[in-house]
Design an enzyme around this catalytic site. Structure first.
Site, PDB file in Angstrom:
ATOM      1  CE  LYS A   1      -3.970  -2.152   2.327  1.00 23.34           C
ATOM      2  NZ  LYS A   1      -4.996  -1.975   3.384  1.00 23.34           N
TER       3      LYS A   1
ATOM      4  CE1 TYR B   1      -9.327  -3.168   0.201  1.00 26.12           C
ATOM      5  CE2 TYR B   1      -8.448  -1.183  -0.827  1.00 26.12           C
ATOM      6  CZ  TYR B   1      -8.262  -2.336  -0.080  1.00 26.12           C
ATOM      7  OH  TYR B   1      -7.014  -2.648   0.398  1.00 26.12           O
TER       8      TYR B   1
ATOM      9  CG  ASN C   1      -3.609  -2.230   6.823  1.00 24.79           C
ATOM     10  OD1 ASN C   1      -3.531  -1.849   5.660  1.00 24.79           O
ATOM     11  ND2 ASN C   1      -4.534  -3.091   7.219  1.00 24.79           N
TER      12      ASN C   1
ATOM     13  CG  HIS D   1      -5.630  -6.172   0.115  1.00 26.10           C
ATOM     14  ND1 HIS D   1      -6.782  -6.202   0.860  1.00 26.10           N
ATOM     15  CD2 HIS D   1      -5.817  -7.033  -0.923  1.00 26.10           C
ATOM     16  CE1 HIS D   1      -7.633  -7.045   0.283  1.00 26.10           C
ATOM     17  NE2 HIS D   1      -7.075  -7.553  -0.799  1.00 26.10           N
TER      18      HIS D   1
ATOM     19  CD  GLU E   1      -9.036  -9.240  -3.233  1.00 30.40           C
ATOM     20  OE1 GLU E   1      -9.912  -8.910  -2.406  1.00 30.40           O
ATOM     21  OE2 GLU E   1      -7.852  -9.480  -2.905  1.00 30.40           O
TER      22      GLU E   1
HETATM   23  P1  CMP Z   1      -7.455  -4.562   3.770  1.00 27.40           P
HETATM   24  O1  CMP Z   1      -7.029  -5.941   4.090  1.00 27.40           O
HETATM   25  O2  CMP Z   1      -6.788  -3.909   2.613  1.00 27.40           O
HETATM   26  O3  CMP Z   1      -9.036  -4.551   3.516  1.00 27.40           O
HETATM   27  C1  CMP Z   1      -9.841  -3.437   3.812  1.00 27.40           C
HETATM   28  C2  CMP Z   1      -9.099  -2.342   4.472  1.00 27.40           C
HETATM   29  O4  CMP Z   1      -9.888  -1.392   5.128  1.00 27.40           O
HETATM   30  C3  CMP Z   1      -8.229  -2.896   5.577  1.00 27.40           C
HETATM   31  O5  CMP Z   1      -7.167  -3.647   5.035  1.00 27.40           O
HETATM   32  C4  CMP Z   1      -7.844  -1.650   6.327  1.00 27.40           C
HETATM   33  O6  CMP Z   1      -6.702  -1.029   5.813  1.00 27.40           O
HETATM   34  C5  CMP Z   1      -9.044  -0.767   6.074  1.00 27.40           C
HETATM   35  N1  CMP Z   1      -9.757  -0.588   7.343  1.00 27.40           N
HETATM   36  C6  CMP Z   1     -10.319  -1.546   8.098  1.00 27.40           C
HETATM   37  N2  CMP Z   1     -10.858  -0.998   9.202  1.00 27.40           N
HETATM   38  C7  CMP Z   1     -10.603   0.332   9.129  1.00 27.40           C
HETATM   39  C8  CMP Z   1     -10.900   1.421   9.978  1.00 27.40           C
HETATM   40  N3  CMP Z   1     -11.563   1.261  11.125  1.00 27.40           N
HETATM   41  N4  CMP Z   1     -10.493   2.642   9.583  1.00 27.40           N
HETATM   42  C9  CMP Z   1      -9.824   2.811   8.408  1.00 27.40           C
HETATM   43  N5  CMP Z   1      -9.529   1.801   7.571  1.00 27.40           N
HETATM   44  C10 CMP Z   1      -9.906   0.582   7.929  1.00 27.40           C
END
Ligand code: CMP
Length: 139
Positions: free
Chosen positions: A10, A50, A113, A116, A127
């Protein structure tokens, strides 16, 4: 079984030059990177990827973030690749991620984070197809 899963490095991680360190974690765990490309998503493309999270309160923020800098989309292949990738990534929220995982070491917050990964075989297939053609998967 040998599986394939879609991984995205990311924007928070590409901005901090962590692509190589993250790839090393995948390779050290026995996952093979059989396709990889660095791309700049538009907010609309991030939203399409998403779409399953459309109703979540963080959807708009998530789409903005994913379009805020380049990402590296990749396909990882290996024995039980979907679960193995999720193990190497660690919990979605870095505060809950086990020591040594990508998110424990590199992630900044639950939103930013670093990586993904697909969560199941059917979503992995969808995906992978979103980012890559069959010809680009070189196992
Ligand atoms: P990902 O595995 O990419 O799938 C969906 C993403 O939404 C997740 O990782 C997080 O990065 C994001 N996400 C999940 N919960 C939250 C939250 N409370 N606030 C912001 N982003 C979120």
């Amino acid at each position: 079984a040998i599986e394939r899963t879609l991984s995205i490095i990311k924007p928070d991680a590409t901005k901090r030059n962590l692509t190589g360190k993250i790839n090393a974690k995948f390779e050290d765990a026995g996952l093979r990177i059989i396709a990889q490309k660095r791309i700049q998503l538009t907010k609309d493309q991030a939203g399409e990827f998403y779409a399953v999270h459309k109703e979540r309160p963080f959807y708009d923020e998530l789409c903005e973030f994913m379009a805020s800098a380049p990402v590296v989309a990749q396909v990882l292949e290996g024995e039980g690749a979907i679960a193995k990738n999720r193990e190497v990534m660690g919990a979605t929220n870095p505060a809950d991620a086990e020591a040594g995982t990508i998110r424990a070491e590199f992630a900044e917050s639950v939103g930013e984070n670093s990586v993904h990964g697909s969560d199941a075989p059917d979503t992995a297939a969808d995906e992978i197809a979103y980012f890559f053609s069959g010809l680009e998967l070189v196992g």
